[in-house]
Write an enzyme that holds these catalytic residues in place. Structure first.
Site, short mmCIF file in Angstrom:
data_model
loop_
_atom_site.label_atom_id
_atom_site.label_comp_id
_atom_site.label_asym_id
_atom_site.label_seq_id
_atom_site.Cartn_x
_atom_site.Cartn_y
_atom_site.Cartn_z
N LYS A 40 10.31 -9.02 41.02
CA LYS A 40 9.86 -9.13 39.62
C LYS A 40 10.27 -7.94 38.77
O LYS A 40 10.62 -8.07 37.60
CB LYS A 40 8.34 -9.31 39.57
CG LYS A 40 7.82 -10.50 40.36
CD LYS A 40 8.49 -11.80 39.98
CE LYS A 40 8.08 -12.93 40.90
NZ LYS A 40 9.05 -14.04 40.94
N LYS A 98 1.56 -3.62 29.66
CA LYS A 98 0.44 -3.76 28.72
C LYS A 98 -0.17 -5.12 29.00
O LYS A 98 0.56 -6.11 29.22
CB LYS A 98 0.98 -3.71 27.28
CG LYS A 98 -0.10 -3.87 26.21
CD LYS A 98 -0.94 -2.63 26.13
CE LYS A 98 -2.12 -2.84 25.17
NZ LYS A 98 -3.26 -1.95 25.56
N ILE A 124 -1.55 -8.60 28.18
CA ILE A 124 -1.53 -9.54 27.04
C ILE A 124 -2.81 -10.36 27.16
O ILE A 124 -3.01 -11.05 28.17
CB ILE A 124 -0.31 -10.47 27.11
CG1 ILE A 124 0.99 -9.69 27.28
CG2 ILE A 124 -0.27 -11.40 25.90
CD1 ILE A 124 1.35 -8.81 26.10
N HIS A 161 0.91 -19.78 28.89
CA HIS A 161 2.06 -19.80 29.82
C HIS A 161 2.98 -20.89 29.29
O HIS A 161 2.67 -22.08 29.43
CB HIS A 161 1.58 -20.13 31.23
CG HIS A 161 2.70 -20.40 32.20
ND1 HIS A 161 2.72 -19.86 33.46
CD2 HIS A 161 3.80 -21.16 32.10
CE1 HIS A 161 3.81 -20.29 34.09
NE2 HIS A 161 4.49 -21.07 33.27
N ARG A 215 14.51 -22.73 40.89
CA ARG A 215 14.36 -24.02 41.59
C ARG A 215 13.99 -25.08 40.58
O ARG A 215 13.63 -24.75 39.44
CB ARG A 215 13.24 -23.89 42.64
CG ARG A 215 11.89 -23.70 41.96
CD ARG A 215 10.72 -23.62 42.91
NE ARG A 215 9.47 -23.65 42.16
CZ ARG A 215 8.86 -22.57 41.66
NH1 ARG A 215 9.37 -21.38 41.86
NH2 ARG A 215 7.74 -22.67 40.96
C1 MV4 Z 1 0.23 -11.18 32.80
C2 MV4 Z 1 -0.94 -11.55 32.09
C3 MV4 Z 1 -1.34 -10.74 31.03
N1 MV4 Z 1 -0.62 -9.64 30.69
N2 MV4 Z 1 0.93 -10.09 32.42
C4 MV4 Z 1 -0.19 -14.49 36.28
C5 MV4 Z 1 0.74 -14.70 37.45
C6 MV4 Z 1 2.05 -14.26 37.00
N3 MV4 Z 1 2.80 -15.41 36.56
C7 MV4 Z 1 1.81 -13.31 35.87
N4 MV4 Z 1 0.49 -13.65 35.35
C8 MV4 Z 1 0.00 -13.00 34.27
N5 MV4 Z 1 0.67 -11.91 33.86
C9 MV4 Z 1 0.49 -9.33 31.38
N6 MV4 Z 1 1.19 -8.23 31.03
C10 MV4 Z 1 -1.65 -12.68 32.52
C11 MV4 Z 1 -1.20 -13.39 33.61
C12 MV4 Z 1 -1.99 -14.54 34.02
C13 MV4 Z 1 -1.48 -15.83 33.91
C14 MV4 Z 1 -0.19 -16.03 33.42
C15 MV4 Z 1 0.26 -17.34 33.33
C16 MV4 Z 1 -0.54 -18.41 33.72
C17 MV4 Z 1 -1.80 -18.19 34.19
C18 MV4 Z 1 -2.30 -16.90 34.31
C19 MV4 Z 1 -3.57 -16.68 34.82
C20 MV4 Z 1 -4.03 -15.39 34.93
C21 MV4 Z 1 -3.24 -14.32 34.53
#
Ligand code: MV4
Length: 445
Positions: free
Chosen positions: A116, A201, A203, A208, A292
């Protein structure tokens, strides 16, 4: 063009690939574990090879058995589906060494996007928006502490070998940083054997939203617009839709162009998905890139009228893409029907389906491998069907989803149908007013 494709997967995605291969006049080889001897992908493939006992580690993840199956059946390509070996760089490499075309990303690409922190560094180079944070891996806690002060709390600690939320910790105040740092590294070490961490930071309450892309062997890429996957429980997607109710034409163009820029910068070949976090001000930030086909690909197929599996096969055989981008003409929603009990913490509910009626009618698509009398094995993922409804407007697609869910009869096991039915009545969902936080407050009645 390939003469014979081996599908290194099971369930609905194996059937999905077999269907497109048949339409393209390509022979198919199914591989199956002893638990899947009566599966439909075995029945509908031209040939089938048993590759081992039920446990995935001894069958669907056993590279030597899958390669052997490809050799004895003389398959010239392997489609990995999603999950299992679909993002396993070693498998991609071994296919290449055996002169079997892997219908997916190269080993180098899988490694580059699978790490990542390196994926993020690549996106920064490509000029794709990323969340402000560390330049790569954090070497010491002191460095982490100092950077958190510079960025400002709240921050998010993330495992570079992670994904899907593992090895990730939100930190709201300085006094919580040390424990979060230690816990996240320990979890990452345990899950991935790699405790490399980076920081961003945080968010708050993001959506998503991911962009489907296809890149060809000539270095050209296109996008097929977005999918909103914000309704998730413990990082498991439950339902997805396109277009996103949060999207604007400008945001779609900006995100689509950023995803194409990323794909062309890395010379990405095949179908891929660029995942973004979108904040409440409609700023978008690169999150991860998946190399994928994804579970939720059908909603994109439905709104732009495009067979993504066919495109994967064409691109893998060297056919260039047209280069144009695709924008949704309709609205499509997918509900993942899992053999889980939503009234008991969504715990798995394997067993025998004693009665099954699959909904149909205009704008209803069901991608499933189950049938009446099918015994759901306990060894694999709990998803048993994807119910997809497509209509001119979001309201009509929701209405159609309600009707289809009411018509979907699965007896003998518990399923998530009741959860989805209540979701379709939820005022915030109906208003399109939901983020990745939505499920934290959802109470099934
Ligand atoms: C984040 C975030 C908030 N701020 N990064 C969740 C797994 C991975 N895909 C990254 N994720 C997140 N990264 C920052 N800087 C919040 C999440 C996150 C999330 C992201 C997408 C879909 C569902 C989620 C559930 C919890 C946290």
């Amino acid at each position: 063009m390939f003469k014979k494709i081996l599908i290194a997967n099971r369930g609905e995605i194996a059937l999905r690939v077999i269907r497109t291969c048949k339409e393209m006049g390509i022979k198919t080889v199914a591989v199956y574990s002893t638990a899947d001897a009566d599966s439909l992908h075995v029945r509908f493939a031209d040939e089938a090879v048993c590759i081992g006992p039920a446990p995935s580690s001894e069958s669907y993840l056993k590279i030597s058995s899958i390669i052997a199956a490809a050799e004895i059946t003389n398959a010239d390509a392997i489609h990995p589906g999603y999950g299992f070996l679909s993002e396993n760089a070693n498998f991609s490499k071994i296919c290449e060494e055996h002169d079997i075309k892997f219908i997916g990303a190269s080993a180098e690409m899988i490694d580059r996007m699978g790490d990542k922190a390196s994926a993020k560094a690549t996106m920064i180079e490509a000029g794709v928006p990323t969340v402000p944070g560390s330049e790569g891996i954090l070497e010491t806690f002191e460095e982490t502490e100092k950077l958190a002060e510079e960025i400002g709390y709240p921050v998010m600690l993330k495992a570079t070998a992670g994904g899907g939320g593992k090895g990730m910790r939100a930190v709201w105040a300085a006094e919580d940083l040390k424990k979060a740092w230690e816990d996240a590294r320990q979890e990452a070490k345990a899950c991935f054997g790699n405790d490399g961490m980076y920081m961003e930071k945080l968010i708050e309450e993001p959506r998503h939203i991911e962009i489907q892309i296809v890149g060809d062997s000539k270095g050209k890429a296109c996008h097929l617009s977005e999918r909103d996957c914000s309704v998730q429980r413990r990082h498991q997607k439950l339902t997805e839709e396109t277009p996103s109710p949060f999207m604007t034409d400008k945001l779609r163009n900006d995100m689509g162009n950023a995803a194409v820029k990323a794909a062309e910068f890395i010379k990405y070949e095949g179908a891929g998905t660029v995942e973004f976090l979108v904040d409440k001000h409609r700023n978008f930030y690169f999150m991860e890139m998946n190399t994928r086909i994804q579970v939720e690909h059908p909603i994109t197929e439905e709104v732009v009228n495009y067979d993504l599996i066919q495109e994967q096969i064409l691109v893998a055989s060297g056919v260039p893409i047209s280069g144009k981008n695709y924008f949704p003409e309709l609205h499509s929603i997918e509900c993942r029907i899992n053999a889980e009990d939503p009234y008991n913490g969504f715990r798995p509910s394997p067993g025998k389906i004693t009665n099954l009626h699959i909904p149909g009618g205009h704008g209803v698509r069901v991608d499933t491998h189950v049938y009446s009398g099918y015994m759901i094995p306990p060894n694999y993922d709990s998803m048993i069907a994807k119910l997809i409804t497509t209509a001119q407007t979001r309201e009509e697609a929701i209405n159609k989803m309600k009707r289809a869910l009411d018509e979907f009869i699965i007896e003998g096991i518990k399923t998530t149908i009741p959860f989805h039915r209540q979701l379709m009545d939820h005022p915030d969902y109906i208003a399109g007013d939901y983020t990745t936080k939505f499920m934290e407050d959802f109470e099934i009645q």
